[in-house]
Enzyme design. Structure first.
Site, PDB file in Angstrom:
ATOM      1  N   ASP A  13       0.859  -1.192   0.000  1.00 21.93           N
ATOM      2  CA  ASP A  13       0.000   0.000   0.000  1.00 21.93           C
ATOM      3  C   ASP A  13       0.898   1.246   0.000  1.00 21.93           C
ATOM      4  O   ASP A  13       0.913   1.992   0.953  1.00 21.93           O
ATOM      5  CB  ASP A  13      -0.937  -0.016   1.225  1.00 21.93           C
ATOM      6  CG  ASP A  13      -0.197  -0.213   2.555  1.00 21.93           C
ATOM      7  OD1 ASP A  13       0.985  -0.624   2.539  1.00 21.93           O
ATOM      8  OD2 ASP A  13      -0.792   0.042   3.622  1.00 21.93           O
ATOM      9  N   HIS A 245       9.511  -0.105   9.309  1.00 17.01           N
ATOM     10  CA  HIS A 245       8.589  -1.247   9.356  1.00 17.01           C
ATOM     11  C   HIS A 245       8.724  -2.146   8.119  1.00 17.01           C
ATOM     12  O   HIS A 245       9.112  -3.318   8.220  1.00 17.01           O
ATOM     13  CB  HIS A 245       7.139  -0.757   9.413  1.00 17.01           C
ATOM     14  CG  HIS A 245       6.817   0.100  10.594  1.00 17.01           C
ATOM     15  ND1 HIS A 245       6.688  -0.411  11.854  1.00 17.01           N
ATOM     16  CD2 HIS A 245       6.591   1.433  10.704  1.00 17.01           C
ATOM     17  CE1 HIS A 245       6.375   0.563  12.691  1.00 17.01           C
ATOM     18  NE2 HIS A 245       6.323   1.692  12.026  1.00 17.01           N
TER      19      HIS A 245
HETATM   20  O1  LIG Z   1       1.322   5.606  13.579  1.00 19.59           O
HETATM   21  C1  LIG Z   1       0.948   4.983  12.590  1.00 19.59           C
HETATM   22  N1  LIG Z   1      -0.355   4.853  12.291  1.00 19.59           N
HETATM   23  C2  LIG Z   1      -0.772   4.170  11.211  1.00 19.59           C
HETATM   24  N2  LIG Z   1       0.045   3.544  10.349  1.00 19.59           N
HETATM   25  C3  LIG Z   1       1.341   3.646  10.591  1.00 19.59           C
HETATM   26  C4  LIG Z   1       1.852   4.357  11.695  1.00 19.59           C
HETATM   27  N3  LIG Z   1       3.153   4.277  11.654  1.00 19.59           N
HETATM   28  C5  LIG Z   1       3.462   3.540  10.579  1.00 19.59           C
HETATM   29  N4  LIG Z   1       2.369   3.160   9.932  1.00 19.59           N
HETATM   30  C6  LIG Z   1       2.260   2.321   8.726  1.00 19.59           C
HETATM   31  O2  LIG Z   1       1.643   1.090   9.119  1.00 19.59           O
HETATM   32  C7  LIG Z   1       2.587  -0.001   9.041  1.00 19.59           C
HETATM   33  C8  LIG Z   1       3.095  -0.381  10.417  1.00 19.59           C
HETATM   34  O3  LIG Z   1       2.088  -0.546  11.309  1.00 19.59           O
HETATM   35  C9  LIG Z   1       3.687   0.478   8.153  1.00 19.59           C
HETATM   36  O4  LIG Z   1       3.454  -0.005   6.843  1.00 19.59           O
HETATM   37  C10 LIG Z   1       3.636   1.992   8.212  1.00 19.59           C
HETATM   38  O5  LIG Z   1       3.810   2.584   6.953  1.00 19.59           O
END
Ligand SMILES: O=c1[nH]cnc2c1ncn2[C@@H]1O[C@H](CO)[C@@H](O)[C@H]1O
Length: 321
Positions: A13, A245
């Protein structure tokens, strides 16, 4: 004898850290990227497809097919949680890149996953960087998919730590908890790399400066889009740097020795205030009663990561590009 590279499909995504992971995969001789499939999460699915095509054009790898994935959750839910506040409204750091020239293939993401897994039984690994809808659809529509697929590496879960959407849930699992439950209980070889692990892999301001100083084509591109991701981390976590991540999950597929894992049954909370919470049963006790955990297959859950080695690999492969 040289080993044949592992065939991987990245379900993605994009997403700033997705872009890093995709470029990293293209720079990794251990794997051959045989396709990208798209999903909502950081952006809506239509934009994810556009970004996936764009990233492959930047890489000069338009030979790699992109298959568009689901626009709704596995229960046909349309109220999606989109994390554009982490990645910018375009998903790639608000850069207004021109639209890609290419188009996705006719097959849906789930059908492409099914086709490739049956073409190369036991030889295709899926690296799932977003909510698990496409993978769950593949599992539900083809009874052979689970045995045909080599491994499903999932970036998702928060194992014994708080989530990043709320204290209970991590973003990718929260995106479609019902789909995650299908994947975790499918019997496939699943390796979950959760934020308990990816939060250990930190890319500092100084690391970004190093990327910027290199002439690497991917390094240069990423430095343009990383600002938004850095500001979000600064605001949300008061950190001077970002969590890697998606690159960490990708490298867990490329070089499995970078992580250690434990095994047990993982089930999902699909309703209520803890929707998206995953619970891990370590099988240390045999419960007398039959429970929703008793007859379920185990999955692998990452426990530790060699964080300096991950950061080094990311740096080395993106600067030498
Ligand atoms: O704080 C956040 N809220 C929502 N999505 C996030 C946040 N930080 C990173 N990601 C996104 O969600 C995945 C990891 O959980 C990663 O793909 C990152 O791009």
């Amino acid at each position: 004898m040289l080993e044949e590279p592992k065939k991987i499909i990245i379900d993605t995504d994009p997403g700033i850290d997705d872009a890093m992971a995709i470029f990293l995969a293209l720079q990794s001789p251990e794997v051959e990227v045989i396709g990208l499939t798209t999903i909502y999460g950081n952006v809506y699915t239509t934009l994810a497809t556009r970004n996936a095509l764009h990233l492959l054009e930047i890489a000069g790898r338009t030979d790699i097919p992109v298959a568009e994935g689901s626009h709704v959750t596995i229960t046909k839910g349309t109220k999606l949680r989109i994390a554009d506040f982490v990645h910018g409204t375009d998903g790639l750091g608000n850069q207004n890149f021109p639209p890609p020239k290419g188009k996705p293939i006719e097959l849906s993401a789930a059908d492409f996953l099914i086709q490739q897994a049956s073409c190369y039984p036991g030889k295709v690994t899926v690296v799932a960087l977003g909510p698990l809808t496409n993978i769950a659809l593949a599992i539900q529509s083809d009874p052979h998919f689970v045995k045909n697929i080599q491994q499903i590496v999932v970036l998702g879960r928060a194992f014994a730590v708080n989530g990043n959407v709320n204290p209970a849930a991590e973003a990718n699992i929260f995106g479609d908890p019902d789909a995650a439950d299908v994947v975790f209980t499918s019997g496939a070889d699943v390796l979950a790399v959760g934020i308990n692990v990816t939060h250990q892999v930190f890319f500092t301001d100084a690391d970004r400066d190093k990327l910027a100083e290199s002439n690497g084509k991917y390094a240069q591109y990423l430095c343009k889009i990383l600002d938004v991701y850095y500001s979000y981390h600064h605001d949300a976590y008061s950190t001077k740097g970002v969590y890697l991540h998606d690159p960490t999950a990708l490298l867990a597929a490329v070089t499995p020795s970078l992580i250690t894992y434990t095994e047990g049954v993982v089930r999902l909370q699909t309703t209520g205030i803890t929707r998206g919470l995953t619970l891990f049963y370590n099988k240390q006790k045999r419960f007398g009663e039959v429970t929703e955990w008793s007859d379920k297959p185990s999955v692998k859950v990452a426990v530790t990561v060699d964080a300096p080695a991950v950061v080094n690999l990311v740096m080395e492969r993106l600067t030498n590009s």
